[in-house]
Design a protein around this motif. Sequence first.
Motif: not given
Length: 325
Positions: A70-73, A93-103, A162-167, A248-249
């Motif tokens: 689940a993307g690091g969650t 990684n940066i996923g700590m920040a992006t998952s706050a919005t993505l989920y 991070a790979s999801h964000l970049c993609g 960058s990650v």
Amino acid sequence: MEICKTILSLAVGTVLAVSGAFAQSYPERQINMVVPFSAGGPTDTVARLIAEKMSADLGQKIMVENVGGAGGTLGAGKVATAEADGYTVLLHNIGMATSATLYRELAYEPLKAFEYVGLVTDVPMTIVARKDFAPTDFKALVDHLKANAATITMADAGIGGASHLCGMMLMSAIEAQLTTVPYKGTGPAMTDLLGGQVDIMCDQTTNTTEQIKAGTIKAYAVTMPDRLKILPDLPTAMESGLADFNVSVWHGIYTPKGTPAAVNERLAASLQKALADPDVAANFAKLGTAPSSATDATPAALQAKLESEIPRWKAVIDKAGVYAD
Ligand code: ASP
């Protein structure tokens, strides 16, 4: 009133004395470092390099535990509910920040569930493909992705990676919807890219540099404004025409909310020592990255980073309109 004050100050004094004594004896046993992605991937690589040096400084083993999915969650969620005793830490990684919005429904609140230890490293990403992928340069890649979007597969570490964000940034920049293939981390995704089971991926240099150099995968672009010393021939996505493509990650170490400040400070001091170690700098350099500075490897710097990165990526994610639910 005076009696109340005296009782209060005695109580505070006792708590401080206990936590002070605790911090002095800490750590007394093995520390578990949760990596929220599979073994063998880029976050895992960073964690193992750091854990080895921190273990030597702390005098106790740091055991890396991979809790991917689940993307690091899932891994972050495990640490959010762990004992706040200093024996469970999270390297994310940066996923700590992006998952706050993505989920929109996350089992923990990134800004409320953790204490901070410090930043570790900020890693560039690369856009890569299986060795026999047809396009020969980044421009040809973009044309090829647009023309064949329906049949092209792009590996990532799940929504929140991070790979999801970049993609997601790539698809939104070139206005093409590819088929994404989620893994528990980009370690196994790289295995499939090498085997030709997936076509492309965007991943940290900590996972791609050696393969790019060995010619076992094809590289098209680096995701930061400047070219990398380690891969000087690889153009940036920006110079190849994607004007705002800059990601960058960053990686940080966290502990569960309520972990004593003295413990986080002790871990931060150990992190700073590990990052100043010439072996770590040399190993990071080989993988296209560099250790965070002593001022960034602090609880305050990581907290400030997370607080600023959540709104920064929220704007990008809301524009792309991609969510996990
Ligand atoms: N590179 C991955 C990401 O997309 C995770 C990993 O396996 O380290 O965040």
